[in-house]
Design a protein around this motif. Structure first.
Motif, PDB file in Angstrom:
ATOM      1  N   GLU A 157       9.055  30.889 -23.518  1.00  0.00           N
ATOM      2  CA  GLU A 157       9.218  31.942 -22.513  1.00  0.00           C
ATOM      3  C   GLU A 157       9.482  31.361 -21.133  1.00  0.00           C
ATOM      4  OE1 GLU A 157       6.606  35.671 -24.265  1.00  0.00           O
ATOM      5  OE2 GLU A 157       5.552  33.982 -23.331  1.00  0.00           O
ATOM      6  N   ALA A 158       8.889  30.220 -20.830  1.00  0.00           N
ATOM      7  CA  ALA A 158       9.189  29.562 -19.560  1.00  0.00           C
ATOM      8  C   ALA A 158      10.659  29.136 -19.518  1.00  0.00           C
ATOM      9  CB  ALA A 158       8.276  28.358 -19.358  1.00  0.00           C
ATOM     10  N   GLU A 159      11.136  28.583 -20.618  1.00  0.00           N
ATOM     11  CA  GLU A 159      12.544  28.204 -20.688  1.00  0.00           C
ATOM     12  C   GLU A 159      13.442  29.434 -20.553  1.00  0.00           C
ATOM     13  OE1 GLU A 159      12.583  26.358 -24.479  1.00  0.00           O
ATOM     14  OE2 GLU A 159      11.848  24.410 -23.746  1.00  0.00           O
ATOM     15  N   ALA A 160      13.047  30.537 -21.186  1.00  0.00           N
ATOM     16  CA  ALA A 160      13.841  31.761 -21.108  1.00  0.00           C
ATOM     17  C   ALA A 160      13.855  32.334 -19.697  1.00  0.00           C
ATOM     18  CB  ALA A 160      13.288  32.796 -22.091  1.00  0.00           C
ATOM     19  N   ALA A 161      12.754  32.197 -18.970  1.00  0.00           N
ATOM     20  CA  ALA A 161      12.701  32.710 -17.603  1.00  0.00           C
ATOM     21  C   ALA A 161      13.697  31.978 -16.699  1.00  0.00           C
ATOM     22  CB  ALA A 161      11.289  32.583 -17.040  1.00  0.00           C
ATOM     23  N   ALA A 162      13.844  30.668 -16.890  1.00  0.00           N
ATOM     24  CA  ALA A 162      14.852  29.926 -16.118  1.00  0.00           C
ATOM     25  C   ALA A 162      16.243  30.471 -16.415  1.00  0.00           C
ATOM     26  CB  ALA A 162      14.769  28.441 -16.440  1.00  0.00           C
ATOM     27  N   ALA A 163      16.497  30.806 -17.677  1.00  0.00           N
ATOM     28  CA  ALA A 163      17.793  31.384 -18.049  1.00  0.00           C
ATOM     29  C   ALA A 163      17.974  32.771 -17.439  1.00  0.00           C
ATOM     30  CB  ALA A 163      17.912  31.447 -19.567  1.00  0.00           C
ATOM     31  N   GLN A 164      16.882  33.531 -17.276  1.00  0.00           N
ATOM     32  CA  GLN A 164      16.976  34.842 -16.634  1.00  0.00           C
ATOM     33  C   GLN A 164      17.399  34.709 -15.176  1.00  0.00           C
ATOM     34  OE1 GLN A 164      13.022  36.261 -17.352  1.00  0.00           O
ATOM     35  NE2 GLN A 164      13.405  36.689 -19.531  1.00  0.00           N
ATOM     36  N   PHE A 165      16.860  33.720 -14.478  1.00  0.00           N
ATOM     37  CA  PHE A 165      17.295  33.470 -13.104  1.00  0.00           C
ATOM     38  C   PHE A 165      18.786  33.167 -13.062  1.00  0.00           C
ATOM     39  CE2 PHE A 165      12.796  32.943 -12.050  1.00  0.00           C
ATOM     40  CZ  PHE A 165      12.731  33.310 -10.715  1.00  0.00           C
ATOM     41  N   ALA A 166      19.268  32.349 -13.997  1.00  0.00           N
ATOM     42  CA  ALA A 166      20.679  31.988 -14.018  1.00  0.00           C
ATOM     43  C   ALA A 166      21.556  33.205 -14.291  1.00  0.00           C
ATOM     44  CB  ALA A 166      20.927  30.902 -15.063  1.00  0.00           C
ATOM     45  N   ALA A 167      21.149  34.049 -15.240  1.00  0.00           N
ATOM     46  CA  ALA A 167      21.922  35.254 -15.538  1.00  0.00           C
ATOM     47  C   ALA A 167      21.953  36.197 -14.342  1.00  0.00           C
ATOM     48  CB  ALA A 167      21.332  35.957 -16.762  1.00  0.00           C
ATOM     49  N   ALA A 168      20.829  36.323 -13.649  1.00  0.00           N
ATOM     50  CA  ALA A 168      20.782  37.164 -12.461  1.00  0.00           C
ATOM     51  C   ALA A 168      21.683  36.611 -11.363  1.00  0.00           C
ATOM     52  CB  ALA A 168      19.346  37.285 -11.960  1.00  0.00           C
ATOM     53  N   ALA A 169      21.738  35.284 -11.234  1.00  0.00           N
ATOM     54  CA  ALA A 169      22.623  34.669 -10.247  1.00  0.00           C
ATOM     55  C   ALA A 169      24.081  35.000 -10.558  1.00  0.00           C
ATOM     56  CB  ALA A 169      22.411  33.159 -10.219  1.00  0.00           C
ATOM     57  N   ARG A 170      24.429  34.942 -11.830  1.00  0.00           N
ATOM     58  CA  ARG A 170      25.793  35.294 -12.229  1.00  0.00           C
ATOM     59  C   ARG A 170      26.080  36.749 -11.870  1.00  0.00           C
ATOM     60  NH1 ARG A 170      25.297  34.020 -17.105  1.00  0.00           N
ATOM     61  NH2 ARG A 170      24.887  36.069 -18.010  1.00  0.00           N
ATOM     62  N   ASN A 171      25.138  37.639 -12.136  1.00  0.00           N
ATOM     63  CA  ASN A 171      25.326  39.048 -11.773  1.00  0.00           C
ATOM     64  C   ASN A 171      25.491  39.214 -10.272  1.00  0.00           C
ATOM     65  OD1 ASN A 171      25.067  39.805 -14.443  1.00  0.00           O
ATOM     66  ND2 ASN A 171      22.924  40.444 -14.260  1.00  0.00           N
ATOM     67  N   ALA A 172      24.704  38.476  -9.492  1.00  0.00           N
ATOM     68  CA  ALA A 172      24.768  38.595  -8.035  1.00  0.00           C
ATOM     69  C   ALA A 172      26.138  38.190  -7.502  1.00  0.00           C
ATOM     70  CB  ALA A 172      23.673  37.746  -7.387  1.00  0.00           C
ATOM     71  N   VAL A 173      26.689  37.113  -8.007  1.00  0.00           N
ATOM     72  CA  VAL A 173      28.013  36.681  -7.569  1.00  0.00           C
ATOM     73  C   VAL A 173      29.065  37.698  -8.002  1.00  0.00           C
ATOM     74  CG1 VAL A 173      29.772  34.886  -7.850  1.00  0.00           C
ATOM     75  CG2 VAL A 173      27.391  34.253  -7.428  1.00  0.00           C
ATOM     76  N   ARG A 174      28.924  38.234  -9.220  1.00  0.00           N
ATOM     77  CA  ARG A 174      29.839  39.292  -9.671  1.00  0.00           C
ATOM     78  C   ARG A 174      29.734  40.521  -8.771  1.00  0.00           C
ATOM     79  NH1 ARG A 174      27.662  40.985 -14.648  1.00  0.00           N
ATOM     80  NH2 ARG A 174      29.363  42.489 -14.713  1.00  0.00           N
ATOM     81  N   ALA A 175      28.546  40.759  -8.214  1.00  0.00           N
ATOM     82  CA  ALA A 175      28.336  41.909  -7.338  1.00  0.00           C
ATOM     83  C   ALA A 175      28.850  41.668  -5.925  1.00  0.00           C
ATOM     84  CB  ALA A 175      26.855  42.260  -7.296  1.00  0.00           C
ATOM     85  N   GLY A 176      29.345  40.474  -5.640  1.00  0.00           N
ATOM     86  CA  GLY A 176      29.912  40.205  -4.331  1.00  0.00           C
ATOM     87  C   GLY A 176      29.007  39.495  -3.357  1.00  0.00           C
ATOM     88  N   PHE A 177      27.791  39.117  -3.782  1.00  0.00           N
ATOM     89  CA  PHE A 177      26.938  38.335  -2.884  1.00  0.00           C
ATOM     90  C   PHE A 177      27.588  36.978  -2.621  1.00  0.00           C
ATOM     91  CE2 PHE A 177      23.704  41.320  -4.472  1.00  0.00           C
ATOM     92  CZ  PHE A 177      23.005  41.600  -3.308  1.00  0.00           C
ATOM     93  N   ASP A 178      27.398  36.474  -1.426  1.00  0.00           N
ATOM     94  CA  ASP A 178      27.960  35.173  -1.053  1.00  0.00           C
ATOM     95  C   ASP A 178      27.207  34.015  -1.686  1.00  0.00           C
ATOM     96  OD1 ASP A 178      30.040  36.060   0.980  1.00  0.00           O
ATOM     97  OD2 ASP A 178      28.233  37.001   1.789  1.00  0.00           O
ATOM     98  N   GLY A 179      26.008  34.277  -2.130  1.00  0.00           N
ATOM     99  CA  GLY A 179      25.194  33.267  -2.788  1.00  0.00           C
ATOM    100  C   GLY A 179      23.870  33.870  -3.172  1.00  0.00           C
ATOM    101  N   VAL A 180      22.954  33.038  -3.636  1.00  0.00           N
ATOM    102  CA  VAL A 180      21.639  33.508  -4.081  1.00  0.00           C
ATOM    103  C   VAL A 180      20.548  32.596  -3.524  1.00  0.00           C
ATOM    104  CG1 VAL A 180      22.548  34.515  -6.209  1.00  0.00           C
ATOM    105  CG2 VAL A 180      21.685  32.169  -6.231  1.00  0.00           C
TER     106      VAL A 180
END
Length: 362
Positions: A157-180
Protein backbone atom coordinates in the motif's frame (compact mmCIF):
# COMPACT_ATOMS: atom_id res chain seq x y z
CA UNK A 1 -3.74 43.34 -14.21
CA UNK A 2 -1.97 46.57 -13.19
CA UNK A 3 1.82 46.58 -13.52
CA UNK A 4 3.69 46.85 -10.25
CA UNK A 5 5.45 50.10 -9.52
CA UNK A 6 9.21 50.24 -9.07
CA UNK A 7 10.16 49.49 -5.50
CA UNK A 8 13.21 48.58 -3.49
CA UNK A 9 11.48 45.56 -1.97
CA UNK A 10 13.18 42.29 -2.94
CA UNK A 11 9.73 40.67 -2.92
CA UNK A 12 8.81 42.59 -6.06
CA UNK A 13 11.90 41.84 -8.08
CA UNK A 14 11.56 39.35 -10.96
CA UNK A 15 12.94 35.87 -10.40
CA UNK A 16 14.56 33.50 -12.86
CA UNK A 17 15.54 30.07 -11.59
CA UNK A 18 16.31 26.71 -13.07
CA UNK A 19 12.65 26.03 -13.84
CA UNK A 20 10.72 29.14 -12.76
CA UNK A 21 10.57 32.55 -14.43
CA UNK A 22 8.39 34.81 -12.33
CA UNK A 23 7.49 38.52 -12.33
CA UNK A 24 7.96 38.77 -8.55
CA UNK A 25 9.11 36.67 -5.62
CA UNK A 26 5.76 36.41 -3.87
CA UNK A 27 4.14 32.98 -3.79
CA UNK A 28 0.60 32.31 -2.66
CA UNK A 29 0.83 29.46 -0.18
CA UNK A 30 -1.61 26.52 -0.35
CA UNK A 31 -4.66 27.09 1.84
CA UNK A 32 -7.62 24.82 2.42
CA UNK A 33 -10.91 26.69 1.91
CA UNK A 34 -13.40 23.80 1.98
CA UNK A 35 -15.71 25.11 -0.72
CA UNK A 36 -15.86 22.15 -3.11
CA UNK A 37 -18.99 20.08 -3.75
CA UNK A 38 -18.37 17.23 -1.32
CA UNK A 39 -20.06 14.69 -3.60
CA UNK A 40 -17.67 15.25 -6.51
CA UNK A 41 -14.54 16.89 -5.09
CA UNK A 42 -14.51 19.07 -8.21
CA UNK A 43 -14.01 22.87 -8.25
CA UNK A 44 -16.50 25.28 -9.81
CA UNK A 45 -16.67 28.83 -11.18
CA UNK A 46 -16.19 30.33 -7.71
CA UNK A 47 -12.88 28.49 -7.39
CA UNK A 48 -11.78 29.79 -10.78
CA UNK A 49 -12.66 33.35 -9.80
CA UNK A 50 -10.85 33.03 -6.45
CA UNK A 51 -7.55 31.96 -7.97
CA UNK A 52 -7.77 34.32 -10.96
CA UNK A 53 -8.19 37.25 -8.56
CA UNK A 54 -4.82 36.33 -7.04
CA UNK A 55 -2.92 35.84 -10.30
CA UNK A 56 -0.63 38.76 -9.47
CA UNK A 57 1.37 36.40 -7.26
CA UNK A 58 4.61 35.29 -8.84
CA UNK A 59 3.43 31.73 -8.23
CA UNK A 60 0.16 30.32 -6.88
CA UNK A 61 0.21 26.96 -5.14
CA UNK A 62 -3.31 25.57 -4.98
CA UNK A 63 -5.03 24.27 -1.90
CA UNK A 64 -4.22 20.64 -1.20
CA UNK A 65 -5.85 18.25 -3.69
CA UNK A 66 -6.38 14.67 -2.57
CA UNK A 67 -4.66 12.07 -4.70
CA UNK A 68 -6.96 9.17 -3.77
CA UNK A 69 -10.36 8.88 -2.04
CA UNK A 70 -8.59 7.58 1.10
CA UNK A 71 -6.37 10.69 1.11
CA UNK A 72 -9.19 13.18 1.75
CA UNK A 73 -8.99 15.07 5.04
CA UNK A 74 -12.32 16.82 5.46
CA UNK A 75 -15.60 17.98 3.91
CA UNK A 76 -15.45 20.27 0.90
CA UNK A 77 -11.85 19.46 0.03
CA UNK A 78 -11.17 18.98 -3.70
CA UNK A 79 -9.39 16.13 -5.42
CA UNK A 80 -7.36 15.54 -8.57
CA UNK A 81 -7.93 11.78 -8.81
CA UNK A 82 -10.86 11.49 -11.23
CA UNK A 83 -11.67 12.54 -14.78
CA UNK A 84 -14.46 14.80 -13.51
CA UNK A 85 -12.07 16.58 -11.16
CA UNK A 86 -9.37 16.89 -13.80
CA UNK A 87 -11.81 18.42 -16.29
CA UNK A 88 -13.12 20.87 -13.69
CA UNK A 89 -9.63 22.10 -12.78
CA UNK A 90 -9.09 23.09 -16.44
CA UNK A 91 -11.52 25.93 -15.86
CA UNK A 92 -9.45 27.14 -12.90
CA UNK A 93 -6.07 26.97 -14.61
CA UNK A 94 -7.46 28.65 -17.75
CA UNK A 95 -8.79 31.53 -15.63
CA UNK A 96 -5.45 31.98 -13.87
CA UNK A 97 -3.50 31.90 -17.11
CA UNK A 98 -5.90 34.38 -18.74
CA UNK A 99 -5.17 36.74 -15.83
CA UNK A 100 -1.42 36.37 -16.41
CA UNK A 101 -0.69 33.99 -13.53
CA UNK A 102 1.09 30.69 -12.92
CA UNK A 103 -0.35 27.92 -10.74
CA UNK A 104 0.97 24.65 -9.30
CA UNK A 105 -1.31 21.96 -7.86
CA UNK A 106 -0.50 20.77 -4.35
CA UNK A 107 -0.79 16.97 -4.15
CA UNK A 108 -2.05 15.84 -0.76
CA UNK A 109 -2.52 12.63 1.18
CA UNK A 110 -3.50 13.23 4.81
CA UNK A 111 -2.71 9.74 6.13
CA UNK A 112 -4.08 9.39 9.66
CA UNK A 113 -5.54 12.94 9.58
CA UNK A 114 -8.98 11.82 8.42
CA UNK A 115 -11.99 9.88 9.70
CA UNK A 116 -14.45 7.26 8.43
CA UNK A 117 -17.11 10.01 8.57
CA UNK A 118 -15.09 11.98 6.00
CA UNK A 119 -14.27 9.07 3.73
CA UNK A 120 -16.78 7.29 1.51
CA UNK A 121 -17.31 3.67 0.54
CA UNK A 122 -16.21 2.24 3.87
CA UNK A 123 -12.65 3.51 3.56
CA UNK A 124 -10.56 3.89 6.71
CA UNK A 125 -7.64 6.17 7.62
CA UNK A 126 -4.24 4.76 6.61
CA UNK A 127 -0.89 5.61 8.13
CA UNK A 128 2.67 4.30 8.48
CA UNK A 129 1.81 2.92 11.93
CA UNK A 130 -1.39 2.58 14.00
CA UNK A 131 -0.73 5.70 16.11
CA UNK A 132 -3.86 7.69 16.97
CA UNK A 133 -4.06 11.45 17.52
CA UNK A 134 -5.30 11.92 21.09
CA UNK A 135 -5.13 15.63 21.89
CA UNK A 136 -7.62 17.07 19.42
CA UNK A 137 -10.72 16.26 17.42
CA UNK A 138 -11.26 16.27 13.64
CA UNK A 139 -13.88 18.30 11.79
CA UNK A 140 -16.40 16.26 9.78
CA UNK A 141 -19.80 16.87 8.23
CA UNK A 142 -21.20 15.37 11.47
CA UNK A 143 -19.31 17.90 13.58
CA UNK A 144 -16.10 17.42 15.56
CA UNK A 145 -15.29 13.79 16.37
CA UNK A 146 -12.43 12.03 18.15
CA UNK A 147 -9.74 10.65 15.89
CA UNK A 148 -9.70 6.92 15.25
CA UNK A 149 -6.67 4.66 15.20
CA UNK A 150 -5.46 4.43 11.60
CA UNK A 151 -4.72 1.13 9.94
CA UNK A 152 -1.04 0.48 9.27
CA UNK A 153 -0.31 0.50 5.55
CA UNK A 154 1.18 -2.64 4.11
CA UNK A 155 4.42 -2.38 2.17
CA UNK A 156 2.39 -2.78 -1.00
CA UNK A 157 0.00 0.00 0.00
CA UNK A 158 2.91 2.36 0.61
CA UNK A 159 4.20 1.57 -2.87
CA UNK A 160 0.71 2.11 -4.29
CA UNK A 161 0.41 5.49 -2.56
CA UNK A 162 3.54 6.72 -4.35
CA UNK A 163 1.90 5.67 -7.62
CA UNK A 164 -1.25 7.59 -6.63
CA UNK A 165 0.80 10.77 -6.28
CA UNK A 166 2.26 10.17 -9.74
CA UNK A 167 -1.17 9.59 -11.30
CA UNK A 168 -2.49 12.74 -9.67
CA UNK A 169 0.49 14.69 -11.03
CA UNK A 170 -0.34 13.45 -14.52
CA UNK A 171 -3.95 14.57 -14.05
CA UNK A 172 -2.80 17.99 -12.82
CA UNK A 173 -0.66 18.61 -15.89
CA UNK A 174 -3.53 17.43 -18.11
CA UNK A 175 -5.71 19.95 -16.27
CA UNK A 176 -3.36 22.77 -17.24
CA UNK A 177 -1.41 23.27 -14.02
CA UNK A 178 2.10 24.57 -14.63
CA UNK A 179 3.47 22.03 -12.19
CA UNK A 180 2.78 20.22 -8.93
CA UNK A 181 3.88 20.50 -5.32
CA UNK A 182 4.20 17.32 -3.27
CA UNK A 183 2.84 18.02 0.22
CA UNK A 184 5.39 16.57 2.62
CA UNK A 185 4.65 18.91 5.54
CA UNK A 186 2.33 19.68 8.45
CA UNK A 187 1.96 16.20 9.85
CA UNK A 188 0.30 14.55 6.85
CA UNK A 189 1.19 11.19 5.32
CA UNK A 190 4.70 11.93 4.05
CA UNK A 191 5.76 13.57 7.30
CA UNK A 192 4.14 10.71 9.21
CA UNK A 193 6.66 8.44 7.48
CA UNK A 194 9.50 10.86 8.29
CA UNK A 195 8.74 11.27 12.00
CA UNK A 196 9.85 8.75 14.62
CA UNK A 197 6.69 8.93 16.74
CA UNK A 198 4.34 8.12 13.83
CA UNK A 199 6.61 5.66 12.01
CA UNK A 200 7.26 2.53 14.05
CA UNK A 201 7.61 0.22 11.09
CA UNK A 202 9.99 -2.69 10.81
CA UNK A 203 10.05 -2.94 7.01
CA UNK A 204 12.09 -0.93 4.52
CA UNK A 205 9.93 2.16 5.17
CA UNK A 206 10.88 2.46 8.84
CA UNK A 207 13.67 2.37 11.38
CA UNK A 208 16.75 4.24 10.18
CA UNK A 209 16.87 7.67 8.53
CA UNK A 210 17.19 5.89 5.20
CA UNK A 211 14.07 3.86 5.92
CA UNK A 212 11.97 6.77 7.20
CA UNK A 213 12.88 8.98 4.22
CA UNK A 214 12.24 6.22 1.68
CA UNK A 215 8.55 6.94 1.16
CA UNK A 216 9.18 10.66 0.56
CA UNK A 217 11.97 9.82 -1.88
CA UNK A 218 9.84 7.30 -3.75
CA UNK A 219 6.92 9.73 -4.04
CA UNK A 220 9.09 12.52 -5.41
CA UNK A 221 10.89 10.19 -7.82
CA UNK A 222 7.58 8.78 -9.07
CA UNK A 223 6.07 12.23 -9.60
CA UNK A 224 9.21 13.55 -11.30
CA UNK A 225 9.31 10.53 -13.61
CA UNK A 226 5.67 11.14 -14.54
CA UNK A 227 5.73 14.88 -15.33
CA UNK A 228 9.41 15.88 -15.33
CA UNK A 229 11.42 17.13 -12.34
CA UNK A 230 11.29 20.70 -13.66
CA UNK A 231 7.54 20.67 -12.93
CA UNK A 232 7.81 19.32 -9.37
CA UNK A 233 8.15 21.12 -6.06
CA UNK A 234 8.31 19.63 -2.57
CA UNK A 235 6.96 21.19 0.62
CA UNK A 236 8.44 20.21 3.99
CA UNK A 237 8.13 21.47 7.57
CA UNK A 238 11.10 20.09 9.53
CA UNK A 239 10.54 19.92 13.27
CA UNK A 240 6.95 21.15 12.96
CA UNK A 241 4.90 19.74 15.87
CA UNK A 242 1.57 20.27 14.09
CA UNK A 243 -0.87 17.37 14.21
CA UNK A 244 1.09 15.67 17.02
CA UNK A 245 4.28 15.09 15.05
CA UNK A 246 7.51 14.66 17.00
CA UNK A 247 10.77 14.50 15.07
CA UNK A 248 13.66 13.66 17.37
CA UNK A 249 16.45 14.85 15.07
CA UNK A 250 15.02 16.87 12.17
CA UNK A 251 18.47 18.01 11.04
CA UNK A 252 19.64 14.46 10.38
CA UNK A 253 16.38 13.46 8.69
CA UNK A 254 16.01 16.43 6.37
CA UNK A 255 19.68 16.79 5.50
CA UNK A 256 19.61 13.19 4.27
CA UNK A 257 16.35 13.77 2.38
CA UNK A 258 17.68 16.86 0.60
CA UNK A 259 21.02 15.23 -0.21
CA UNK A 260 19.06 12.49 -1.97
CA UNK A 261 16.64 14.77 -3.83
CA UNK A 262 18.74 17.80 -4.77
CA UNK A 263 20.39 16.06 -7.75
CA UNK A 264 16.97 15.55 -9.38
CA UNK A 265 16.75 19.22 -10.37
CA UNK A 266 13.27 19.90 -8.98
CA UNK A 267 11.46 23.15 -9.66
CA UNK A 268 11.71 24.20 -6.02
CA UNK A 269 11.83 23.27 -2.35
CA UNK A 270 9.18 24.90 -0.15
CA UNK A 271 10.32 25.06 3.49
CA UNK A 272 8.02 25.92 6.38
CA UNK A 273 9.95 27.00 9.45
CA UNK A 274 8.12 26.42 12.71
CA UNK A 275 9.56 25.30 16.00
CA UNK A 276 13.05 25.23 17.46
CA UNK A 277 14.92 23.83 14.45
CA UNK A 278 16.32 26.61 12.18
CA UNK A 279 15.35 24.77 9.02
CA UNK A 280 15.89 27.57 6.51
CA UNK A 281 19.43 28.43 7.56
CA UNK A 282 20.44 24.81 7.99
CA UNK A 283 19.02 23.44 4.75
CA UNK A 284 19.68 26.29 2.33
CA UNK A 285 23.35 25.25 1.77
CA UNK A 286 22.18 21.72 0.88
CA UNK A 287 19.72 22.85 -1.79
CA UNK A 288 21.12 24.09 -5.11
CA UNK A 289 17.81 25.05 -6.70
CA UNK A 290 14.98 27.46 -5.94
CA UNK A 291 13.94 27.68 -2.29
CA UNK A 292 10.60 29.11 -1.18
CA UNK A 293 10.41 30.11 2.49
CA UNK A 294 7.34 30.19 4.71
CA UNK A 295 6.76 30.90 8.40
CA UNK A 296 3.89 28.94 9.95
CA UNK A 297 2.89 30.92 13.00
CA UNK A 298 -0.18 32.04 14.91
CA UNK A 299 -0.34 35.39 13.09
CA UNK A 300 0.02 36.26 9.38
CA UNK A 301 3.60 36.81 8.28
CA UNK A 302 4.40 40.39 7.22
CA UNK A 303 6.70 41.54 4.44
CA UNK A 304 9.21 42.82 6.98
CA UNK A 305 9.83 39.22 8.08
CA UNK A 306 10.21 37.95 4.53
CA UNK A 307 12.46 40.56 2.96
CA UNK A 308 15.64 39.81 4.97
CA UNK A 309 15.49 36.16 3.89
CA UNK A 310 15.55 37.21 0.23
CA UNK A 311 18.25 39.82 0.74
CA UNK A 312 20.51 37.32 2.49
CA UNK A 313 19.96 34.59 -0.11
CA UNK A 314 18.44 32.25 2.48
CA UNK A 315 15.37 32.05 0.22
CA UNK A 316 14.56 32.96 -3.37
CA UNK A 317 10.81 33.41 -2.89
CA UNK A 318 8.51 33.79 0.10
CA UNK A 319 5.01 32.34 0.34
CA UNK A 320 2.20 34.21 2.06
CA UNK A 321 -0.96 32.42 3.09
CA UNK A 322 -3.51 34.25 5.19
CA UNK A 323 -2.61 37.68 3.79
CA UNK A 324 -3.88 36.48 0.40
CA UNK A 325 -7.31 35.61 1.79
CA UNK A 326 -8.41 39.24 2.22
CA UNK A 327 -5.87 40.84 -0.14
CA UNK A 328 -6.28 39.31 -3.60
CA UNK A 329 -3.98 42.03 -4.98
CA UNK A 330 -1.30 41.51 -2.33
CA UNK A 331 1.75 42.24 -4.57
CA UNK A 332 0.20 45.51 -5.71
CA UNK A 333 -0.52 46.49 -2.11
CA UNK A 334 3.09 45.79 -1.20
CA UNK A 335 4.20 47.97 -4.13
CA UNK A 336 1.92 50.90 -3.32
CA UNK A 337 2.04 50.68 0.46
CA UNK A 338 -1.75 50.28 0.61
CA UNK A 339 -3.34 49.12 3.83
CA UNK A 340 -3.74 45.36 4.23
CA UNK A 341 -7.26 44.08 4.85
CA UNK A 342 -8.10 41.53 7.54
CA UNK A 343 -9.93 38.30 6.72
CA UNK A 344 -13.34 37.46 8.10
CA UNK A 345 -12.15 34.45 10.04
CA UNK A 346 -15.62 32.92 10.42
CA UNK A 347 -15.87 32.68 6.62
CA UNK A 348 -12.48 31.12 5.88
CA UNK A 349 -13.75 27.52 5.61
CA UNK A 350 -16.80 26.41 3.69
CA UNK A 351 -19.66 28.51 2.37
CA UNK A 352 -19.97 30.35 -0.92
CA UNK A 353 -18.83 33.63 -2.45
CA UNK A 354 -18.92 35.63 0.79
CA UNK A 355 -15.52 35.74 2.41
CA UNK A 356 -14.06 34.05 -0.65
CA UNK A 357 -14.23 36.17 -3.79
CA UNK A 358 -15.82 39.39 -2.45
CA UNK A 359 -12.70 41.02 -0.95
CA UNK A 360 -12.08 44.26 -2.90
CA UNK A 361 -8.83 45.37 -4.44
CA UNK A 362 -7.12 48.36 -2.85
Amino acid sequence: MTALTTTASPLLRPYEGRALRLPNRIAMAPMTRGRTDDRTGAPDALTAAYYAQRAGAGLIVSEGLWVDPAAKGGPGIPGIASEEQTAAWRGVTSAVHAAGGRIYAQLWHVGRMTHPAVLSGGLEPLAPSPVRITGEEIYTARGRLPHVTPREMTTGEAEAAAAQFAAAARNAVRAGFDGVEVHGANGYLIQQFLAENTNRRGDRYGGSVDGRTRFAREVVHAVAAEVGPERVGLRISPGNPENEIREEDPAATYRALLDALDPLGLAYLHVIERGAYPALADLRPRWSGTLIANYNGSTPTRREQAEPLLESGTADLFSFGRLFIANPDLPERFASGARLAEPRWDLVYGGGAEGYIDYPRA
